[in-house]
Motif scaffolding. Sequence first.
Motif, short mmCIF file in Angstrom:
data_model
loop_
_atom_site.label_atom_id
_atom_site.label_comp_id
_atom_site.label_asym_id
_atom_site.label_seq_id
_atom_site.Cartn_x
_atom_site.Cartn_y
_atom_site.Cartn_z
N ARG A 87 0.82 -1.22 0.00
CA ARG A 87 0.00 0.00 0.00
C ARG A 87 0.85 1.26 0.00
NH1 ARG A 87 -0.34 3.87 4.47
NH2 ARG A 87 -2.46 4.63 4.66
N VAL A 160 -10.85 -0.69 1.53
CA VAL A 160 -11.25 -2.01 2.00
C VAL A 160 -12.67 -2.30 1.57
CG1 VAL A 160 -11.72 -3.42 4.05
CG2 VAL A 160 -9.62 -2.05 3.94
N MET A 165 -8.72 -5.55 0.06
CA MET A 165 -8.16 -6.68 0.81
C MET A 165 -8.85 -8.01 0.48
SD MET A 165 -5.60 -5.57 2.65
CE MET A 165 -5.23 -4.55 1.22
N VAL A 168 -6.67 -11.22 -0.11
CA VAL A 168 -5.30 -10.91 0.30
C VAL A 168 -4.93 -11.71 1.55
CG1 VAL A 168 -3.79 -9.09 1.23
CG2 VAL A 168 -5.25 -8.62 -0.75
N VAL A 171 -0.54 -7.93 4.24
CA VAL A 171 -0.43 -6.57 3.72
C VAL A 171 0.78 -5.89 4.35
CG1 VAL A 171 -1.99 -5.64 5.50
CG2 VAL A 171 -1.67 -4.39 3.33
N TYR A 349 -6.52 -1.79 7.15
CA TYR A 349 -6.07 -2.97 6.42
C TYR A 349 -5.73 -4.09 7.40
CZ TYR A 349 -5.52 0.35 2.57
OH TYR A 349 -5.74 1.32 1.61
#
Length: 402
Positions: A87, A160, A165, A168, A171, A349
Amino acid sequence: MENSTTHNAAGIVNAAIKQAIAAYAEELTDIRRKLHSEPELSWEEYETTAFVCRYLDALGIPYRRTEPTGVIAEIVGGLPGRTVALRADMDALPVEELDRELAYVSKETGKMHACGHDAHTSMLLVAAKALIGVQAELPGTVRLVFQPAEEAAAGAKEMVRQGAMDGVDNVFGMHIWSQMPTHKVACAPGPSFASADLFTVTFKGRGGHGAMPQDCIDAAIVASSFVMNVQSIVSRTVAPKQSAVLTVGKMIVGTRFNVIAENAVIEGTVRCFDAQVRDHIQRELGHYAQQVASIYGAEAKLDYVRGTQAVINEEQSALRAQRVAAAAFGADVLYDEEPTMGGEDFSFYLDAVPGSFALVGSGNPDKDTQWAHHHGRFNIDEDALATGAELYAQYAWAYLNE
Protein backbone atom coordinates in the motif's frame (compact mmCIF):
# COMPACT_ATOMS: atom_id res chain seq x y z
CA MET A 1 20.56 -30.17 -3.51
CA GLU A 2 16.99 -28.93 -4.01
CA ASN A 3 17.25 -26.52 -1.08
CA SER A 4 20.56 -25.22 -2.41
CA THR A 5 19.07 -24.71 -5.86
CA THR A 6 16.04 -22.92 -4.43
CA HIS A 7 18.25 -20.71 -2.29
CA ASN A 8 20.43 -19.80 -5.27
CA ALA A 9 17.38 -18.97 -7.38
CA ALA A 10 16.00 -16.74 -4.64
CA GLY A 11 19.35 -15.00 -4.36
CA ILE A 12 19.36 -14.32 -8.09
CA VAL A 13 15.91 -12.70 -7.86
CA ASN A 14 16.96 -10.66 -4.81
CA ALA A 15 19.93 -9.38 -6.77
CA ALA A 16 17.76 -8.66 -9.81
CA ILE A 17 15.36 -6.58 -7.72
CA LYS A 18 18.23 -4.63 -6.15
CA GLN A 19 19.83 -3.98 -9.54
CA ALA A 20 16.52 -2.85 -11.02
CA ILE A 21 15.86 -0.37 -8.22
CA ALA A 22 19.39 1.03 -8.62
CA ALA A 23 18.89 1.33 -12.37
CA TYR A 24 15.62 3.21 -11.89
CA ALA A 25 16.97 5.59 -9.21
CA GLU A 26 16.90 8.69 -11.40
CA GLU A 27 13.40 7.89 -12.65
CA LEU A 28 12.29 7.33 -9.04
CA THR A 29 13.48 10.80 -8.05
CA ASP A 30 11.86 12.38 -11.11
CA ILE A 31 8.50 10.79 -10.30
CA ARG A 32 8.65 11.95 -6.72
CA ARG A 33 9.49 15.52 -7.75
CA LYS A 34 6.67 15.61 -10.28
CA LEU A 35 4.15 14.43 -7.69
CA HIS A 36 5.57 16.83 -5.11
CA SER A 37 5.08 19.80 -7.41
CA GLU A 38 1.47 18.81 -8.18
CA PRO A 39 -0.13 18.07 -4.77
CA GLU A 40 -3.79 17.12 -4.43
CA LEU A 41 -5.82 17.01 -1.23
CA SER A 42 -7.82 14.07 0.13
CA TRP A 43 -10.46 12.77 -2.30
CA GLU A 44 -9.14 15.16 -4.97
CA GLU A 45 -6.26 13.01 -6.26
CA TYR A 46 -7.61 12.85 -9.83
CA GLU A 47 -4.39 13.78 -11.66
CA THR A 48 -2.29 11.60 -9.35
CA THR A 49 -4.64 8.68 -10.03
CA ALA A 50 -4.39 9.31 -13.77
CA PHE A 51 -0.58 9.42 -13.58
CA VAL A 52 -0.47 6.12 -11.68
CA CYS A 53 -2.74 4.53 -14.30
CA ARG A 54 -0.56 5.74 -17.17
CA TYR A 55 2.53 4.34 -15.47
CA LEU A 56 0.86 0.98 -14.90
CA ASP A 57 -0.34 0.94 -18.52
CA ALA A 58 3.25 1.37 -19.69
CA LEU A 59 4.28 -1.62 -17.55
CA GLY A 60 1.36 -3.75 -18.74
CA ILE A 61 0.02 -4.14 -15.20
CA PRO A 62 -3.79 -4.53 -15.06
CA TYR A 63 -5.69 -2.33 -12.61
CA ARG A 64 -9.03 -0.85 -11.71
CA ARG A 65 -9.80 2.62 -10.48
CA THR A 66 -11.62 3.04 -7.20
CA GLU A 67 -14.16 5.76 -6.49
CA PRO A 68 -13.67 8.64 -6.48
CA THR A 69 -9.89 8.30 -6.64
CA GLY A 70 -7.32 5.56 -6.09
CA VAL A 71 -6.08 2.48 -7.92
CA ILE A 72 -5.90 -1.26 -7.20
CA ALA A 73 -3.52 -3.19 -9.46
CA GLU A 74 -2.15 -6.74 -9.57
CA ILE A 75 1.03 -8.41 -10.71
CA VAL A 76 0.11 -12.07 -11.16
CA GLY A 77 3.19 -14.23 -10.89
CA GLY A 78 4.15 -17.06 -13.19
CA LEU A 79 3.69 -19.58 -10.38
CA PRO A 80 0.67 -20.23 -8.15
CA GLY A 81 0.69 -18.96 -4.59
CA ARG A 82 -0.70 -16.51 -2.08
CA THR A 83 -1.47 -12.80 -2.45
CA VAL A 84 0.42 -10.01 -0.71
CA ALA A 85 -0.72 -6.39 -0.82
CA LEU A 86 1.57 -3.36 -0.87
CA ARG A 87 0.00 0.00 0.00
CA ALA A 88 1.02 3.59 -0.79
CA ASP A 89 -1.03 6.69 0.03
CA MET A 90 -1.25 9.61 -2.41
CA ASP A 91 -2.83 12.70 -0.85
CA ALA A 92 -1.25 15.99 0.18
CA LEU A 93 -2.08 18.50 2.93
CA PRO A 94 -3.55 22.03 3.08
CA VAL A 95 -0.14 23.42 4.08
CA GLU A 96 1.76 26.24 2.39
CA GLU A 97 5.24 25.17 1.26
CA LEU A 98 7.75 27.52 2.86
CA ASP A 99 10.87 26.57 0.90
CA ARG A 100 10.07 28.44 -2.31
CA GLU A 101 13.59 27.87 -3.67
CA LEU A 102 12.99 24.18 -4.37
CA ALA A 103 13.21 23.31 -8.05
CA TYR A 104 10.14 21.13 -7.57
CA VAL A 105 8.22 23.44 -5.22
CA SER A 106 4.46 22.99 -5.02
CA LYS A 107 2.59 24.72 -7.85
CA GLU A 108 -0.59 24.85 -5.76
CA THR A 109 -1.00 27.69 -3.28
CA GLY A 110 -1.78 26.41 0.19
CA LYS A 111 -1.16 22.76 -0.72
CA MET A 112 1.94 20.61 -0.38
CA HIS A 113 3.16 17.09 0.20
CA ALA A 114 4.11 17.83 3.79
CA CYS A 115 4.00 14.20 4.91
CA GLY A 116 5.82 12.20 2.23
CA HIS A 117 2.96 10.56 0.36
CA ASP A 118 4.55 11.67 -2.90
CA ALA A 119 7.51 9.49 -1.93
CA HIS A 120 5.31 6.52 -1.04
CA THR A 121 3.52 6.56 -4.41
CA SER A 122 6.81 6.92 -6.29
CA MET A 123 8.44 4.08 -4.38
CA LEU A 124 5.55 1.69 -5.00
CA LEU A 125 5.47 2.49 -8.72
CA VAL A 126 9.16 1.74 -9.10
CA ALA A 127 8.86 -1.36 -6.89
CA ALA A 128 6.16 -2.56 -9.30
CA LYS A 129 8.52 -1.96 -12.21
CA ALA A 130 11.19 -4.07 -10.48
CA LEU A 131 8.70 -6.85 -9.71
CA ILE A 132 7.55 -6.98 -13.34
CA GLY A 133 11.12 -7.92 -14.19
CA VAL A 134 10.84 -11.07 -12.06
CA GLN A 135 7.14 -11.74 -12.69
CA ALA A 136 7.75 -15.21 -14.14
CA GLU A 137 9.47 -16.30 -10.91
CA LEU A 138 6.82 -14.87 -8.56
CA PRO A 139 4.93 -17.66 -6.75
CA GLY A 140 1.69 -15.78 -6.24
CA THR A 141 0.22 -12.32 -6.71
CA VAL A 142 1.33 -8.85 -5.63
CA ARG A 143 -1.55 -6.42 -5.21
CA LEU A 144 -0.69 -2.74 -5.46
CA VAL A 145 -2.94 -0.37 -3.51
CA PHE A 146 -2.62 3.33 -4.33
CA GLN A 147 -4.81 4.89 -1.67
CA PRO A 148 -6.44 8.32 -1.46
CA ALA A 149 -7.41 10.32 1.62
CA GLU A 150 -5.07 9.00 4.29
CA GLU A 151 -4.91 12.49 5.77
CA ALA A 152 -8.69 12.41 6.12
CA ALA A 153 -8.39 9.10 8.01
CA ALA A 154 -10.97 7.66 5.62
CA GLY A 155 -9.20 6.39 2.51
CA ALA A 156 -8.09 2.98 3.76
CA LYS A 157 -11.53 2.15 5.12
CA GLU A 158 -13.07 3.03 1.77
CA MET A 159 -10.47 1.02 -0.16
CA VAL A 160 -11.25 -2.01 2.00
CA ARG A 161 -14.94 -1.48 1.29
CA GLN A 162 -14.15 -1.43 -2.40
CA GLY A 163 -12.32 -4.74 -2.23
CA ALA A 164 -8.67 -3.84 -1.69
CA MET A 165 -8.16 -6.68 0.81
CA ASP A 166 -10.43 -9.28 -0.83
CA GLY A 167 -8.40 -12.44 -1.31
CA VAL A 168 -5.30 -10.91 0.30
CA ASP A 169 -3.23 -13.01 2.74
CA ASN A 170 -0.85 -10.34 4.04
CA VAL A 171 -0.43 -6.57 3.72
CA PHE A 172 2.64 -4.36 4.00
CA GLY A 173 3.00 -0.59 4.03
CA MET A 174 5.54 2.01 5.02
CA HIS A 175 6.02 5.67 5.84
CA ILE A 176 8.93 7.97 5.16
CA TRP A 177 10.03 9.22 8.59
CA SER A 178 11.97 12.46 9.07
CA GLN A 179 12.66 11.68 12.74
CA MET A 180 14.91 8.75 11.71
CA PRO A 181 18.25 8.92 9.88
CA THR A 182 18.17 8.26 6.14
CA HIS A 183 18.12 4.58 5.11
CA LYS A 184 17.25 3.29 8.57
CA VAL A 185 14.24 0.97 8.81
CA ALA A 186 11.99 0.37 11.83
CA CYS A 187 9.27 -2.26 12.03
CA ALA A 188 8.75 -3.61 15.53
CA PRO A 189 6.02 -6.10 16.48
CA GLY A 190 3.15 -4.55 18.38
CA PRO A 191 1.99 -0.93 18.58
CA SER A 192 3.32 1.45 15.93
CA PHE A 193 0.77 4.28 15.49
CA ALA A 194 -1.95 5.28 17.96
CA SER A 195 -5.67 5.44 17.41
CA ALA A 196 -6.67 9.02 16.59
CA ASP A 197 -10.10 10.36 17.59
CA LEU A 198 -11.77 13.76 17.50
CA PHE A 199 -14.05 15.16 20.17
CA THR A 200 -16.20 18.27 20.39
CA VAL A 201 -17.73 19.51 23.64
CA THR A 202 -20.44 22.17 23.43
CA PHE A 203 -21.39 24.09 26.57
CA LYS A 204 -24.54 26.21 26.79
CA GLY A 205 -24.88 28.77 29.56
CA ARG A 206 -26.88 31.99 29.75
CA GLY A 207 -25.49 35.14 28.21
CA GLY A 208 -25.92 38.68 29.34
CA HIS A 209 -24.28 41.99 30.10
CA GLY A 210 -20.71 41.88 31.34
CA ALA A 211 -21.67 44.20 34.19
CA MET A 212 -24.35 41.82 35.49
CA PRO A 213 -22.71 38.39 35.97
CA GLN A 214 -25.20 37.45 38.67
CA ASP A 215 -27.88 37.08 36.00
CA CYS A 216 -25.77 34.88 33.74
CA ILE A 217 -24.13 31.48 33.39
CA ASP A 218 -20.76 32.25 31.85
CA ALA A 219 -19.86 29.65 29.22
CA ALA A 220 -16.29 30.97 29.17
CA ILE A 221 -15.86 30.02 32.83
CA VAL A 222 -17.43 26.61 32.24
CA ALA A 223 -15.23 25.87 29.24
CA SER A 224 -12.10 27.08 31.01
CA SER A 225 -12.84 24.89 34.00
CA PHE A 226 -13.30 21.90 31.71
CA VAL A 227 -10.00 22.50 29.91
CA MET A 228 -8.12 22.81 33.21
CA ASN A 229 -9.66 19.66 34.68
CA VAL A 230 -9.93 17.32 31.71
CA GLN A 231 -6.20 16.48 31.66
CA SER A 232 -6.71 14.54 34.88
CA ILE A 233 -8.54 11.88 32.86
CA VAL A 234 -5.13 10.72 31.60
CA SER A 235 -3.04 11.65 34.63
CA ARG A 236 -5.40 10.23 37.26
CA THR A 237 -7.72 7.65 35.68
CA VAL A 238 -5.45 5.87 33.15
CA ALA A 239 -2.84 3.41 34.44
CA PRO A 240 0.67 4.93 34.25
CA LYS A 241 1.93 2.01 32.13
CA GLN A 242 -0.66 2.80 29.48
CA SER A 243 0.11 5.49 26.91
CA ALA A 244 -2.53 8.10 26.16
CA VAL A 245 -2.70 11.71 25.02
CA LEU A 246 -5.67 14.06 25.35
CA THR A 247 -5.20 17.43 23.65
CA VAL A 248 -7.59 20.39 23.55
CA GLY A 249 -6.61 22.22 20.38
CA LYS A 250 -9.41 24.70 19.85
CA MET A 251 -11.83 26.77 21.92
CA ILE A 252 -14.48 29.11 20.53
CA VAL A 253 -16.22 31.24 23.12
CA GLY A 254 -17.68 34.76 23.37
CA THR A 255 -18.75 37.46 20.96
CA ARG A 256 -17.76 40.82 22.53
CA PHE A 257 -15.65 42.24 25.34
CA ASN A 258 -18.63 43.21 27.51
CA VAL A 259 -20.97 40.32 26.73
CA ILE A 260 -20.94 37.24 28.94
CA ALA A 261 -20.71 34.21 26.65
CA GLU A 262 -23.73 31.97 26.31
CA ASN A 263 -22.01 29.24 24.27
CA ALA A 264 -18.60 27.63 24.11
CA VAL A 265 -17.24 24.97 21.77
CA ILE A 266 -14.13 22.96 22.51
CA GLU A 267 -12.39 20.62 20.06
CA GLY A 268 -9.63 18.14 20.75
CA THR A 269 -8.10 14.78 20.03
CA VAL A 270 -7.49 11.54 21.92
CA ARG A 271 -4.61 9.18 21.09
CA CYS A 272 -3.84 5.77 22.62
CA PHE A 273 -2.90 2.20 21.74
CA ASP A 274 -5.32 0.16 23.83
CA ALA A 275 -8.99 -0.34 22.89
CA GLN A 276 -10.15 -0.40 26.54
CA VAL A 277 -8.29 2.82 27.31
CA ARG A 278 -9.94 4.37 24.27
CA ASP A 279 -13.41 3.39 25.50
CA HIS A 280 -12.59 4.63 29.01
CA ILE A 281 -11.41 8.06 27.86
CA GLN A 282 -14.50 8.53 25.71
CA ARG A 283 -16.75 7.74 28.69
CA GLU A 284 -14.79 10.02 31.01
CA LEU A 285 -14.93 12.93 28.58
CA GLY A 286 -18.72 12.77 28.68
CA HIS A 287 -18.70 12.45 32.47
CA TYR A 288 -16.32 15.39 32.97
CA ALA A 289 -18.29 17.59 30.58
CA GLN A 290 -21.58 16.91 32.36
CA GLN A 291 -20.14 17.31 35.84
CA VAL A 292 -18.33 20.57 35.08
CA ALA A 293 -21.45 21.96 33.44
CA SER A 294 -23.61 20.98 36.41
CA ILE A 295 -21.37 22.88 38.84
CA TYR A 296 -22.24 26.11 37.05
CA GLY A 297 -25.78 25.26 36.02
CA ALA A 298 -24.88 24.95 32.34
CA GLU A 299 -25.58 22.24 29.77
CA ALA A 300 -23.01 20.07 27.99
CA LYS A 301 -22.99 17.88 24.91
CA LEU A 302 -20.16 15.60 23.77
CA ASP A 303 -19.67 14.51 20.17
CA TYR A 304 -16.97 11.84 19.86
CA VAL A 305 -15.78 10.70 16.43
CA ARG A 306 -13.52 7.67 16.14
CA GLY A 307 -10.86 8.12 13.49
CA THR A 308 -8.10 5.63 12.83
CA GLN A 309 -7.55 2.48 14.83
CA ALA A 310 -4.19 1.83 16.45
CA VAL A 311 -1.67 0.29 14.05
CA ILE A 312 -0.57 -2.94 15.73
CA ASN A 313 2.05 -4.82 13.73
CA GLU A 314 1.45 -8.57 13.58
CA GLU A 315 4.55 -10.23 15.00
CA GLN A 316 5.48 -12.57 12.14
CA SER A 317 4.96 -9.84 9.55
CA ALA A 318 7.06 -7.31 11.47
CA LEU A 319 9.88 -9.80 12.01
CA ARG A 320 9.73 -10.67 8.29
CA ALA A 321 10.12 -6.98 7.43
CA GLN A 322 13.15 -6.80 9.72
CA ARG A 323 14.73 -9.87 8.09
CA VAL A 324 14.08 -8.50 4.62
CA ALA A 325 15.58 -5.10 5.48
CA ALA A 326 18.65 -6.66 7.10
CA ALA A 327 19.20 -8.99 4.14
CA ALA A 328 18.79 -6.19 1.62
CA PHE A 329 20.76 -3.43 3.34
CA GLY A 330 22.75 -4.99 6.20
CA ALA A 331 21.88 -5.65 9.84
CA ASP A 332 22.84 -2.12 10.92
CA VAL A 333 19.93 -0.68 8.91
CA LEU A 334 17.48 -1.73 11.64
CA TYR A 335 16.43 1.07 13.94
CA ASP A 336 14.61 1.00 17.26
CA GLU A 337 11.96 3.72 16.87
CA GLU A 338 9.45 4.27 19.67
CA PRO A 339 5.72 4.01 18.82
CA THR A 340 4.24 7.34 17.83
CA MET A 341 1.01 8.99 18.93
CA GLY A 342 0.44 9.99 15.32
CA GLY A 343 -2.47 8.37 13.50
CA GLU A 344 -2.36 6.19 10.37
CA ASP A 345 -5.35 4.67 8.61
CA PHE A 346 -3.27 1.65 7.54
CA SER A 347 -4.90 0.23 10.65
CA PHE A 348 -8.04 -0.58 8.63
CA TYR A 349 -6.07 -2.97 6.42
CA LEU A 350 -4.74 -4.72 9.52
CA ASP A 351 -8.32 -5.17 10.72
CA ALA A 352 -8.86 -7.26 7.58
CA VAL A 353 -5.62 -9.28 7.21
CA PRO A 354 -2.30 -9.78 9.03
CA GLY A 355 0.50 -7.41 8.14
CA SER A 356 2.93 -4.75 9.25
CA PHE A 357 3.82 -1.12 8.73
CA ALA A 358 7.44 0.02 8.52
CA LEU A 359 9.16 3.38 8.90
CA VAL A 360 11.92 4.36 6.48
CA GLY A 361 14.25 7.10 7.67
CA SER A 362 14.67 10.25 5.58
CA GLY A 363 16.01 12.71 8.14
CA ASN A 364 19.29 14.35 7.23
CA PRO A 365 20.24 17.72 8.79
CA ASP A 366 22.89 18.23 6.09
CA LYS A 367 20.07 18.30 3.54
CA ASP A 368 17.61 20.14 5.81
CA THR A 369 15.21 17.17 5.82
CA GLN A 370 14.80 16.79 9.57
CA TRP A 371 11.64 18.95 9.76
CA ALA A 372 8.55 17.45 11.36
CA HIS A 373 5.82 15.95 9.22
CA HIS A 374 3.05 18.46 8.36
CA HIS A 375 5.47 21.39 8.68
CA GLY A 376 5.72 23.84 5.78
CA ARG A 377 9.44 23.09 5.42
CA PHE A 378 9.03 19.31 5.41
CA ASN A 379 11.10 17.57 2.76
CA ILE A 380 12.81 14.21 2.37
CA ASP A 381 16.32 13.03 1.70
CA GLU A 382 15.73 11.50 -1.71
CA ASP A 383 18.46 8.92 -1.05
CA ALA A 384 15.78 7.17 1.04
CA LEU A 385 13.57 6.56 -2.01
CA ALA A 386 15.55 3.57 -3.23
CA THR A 387 15.48 2.07 0.27
CA GLY A 388 11.70 2.25 0.37
CA ALA A 389 11.20 0.99 -3.18
CA GLU A 390 13.43 -2.01 -2.63
CA LEU A 391 11.85 -2.77 0.75
CA TYR A 392 8.42 -2.89 -0.91
CA ALA A 393 9.59 -5.29 -3.61
CA GLN A 394 11.77 -7.50 -1.42
CA TYR A 395 9.04 -7.86 1.19
CA ALA A 396 6.57 -9.09 -1.44
CA TRP A 397 9.12 -11.54 -2.85
CA ALA A 398 10.03 -12.85 0.63
CA TYR A 399 6.41 -13.34 1.69
CA LEU A 400 5.38 -15.18 -1.46
CA ASN A 401 8.36 -17.51 -1.19
CA GLU A 402 7.74 -18.62 2.39
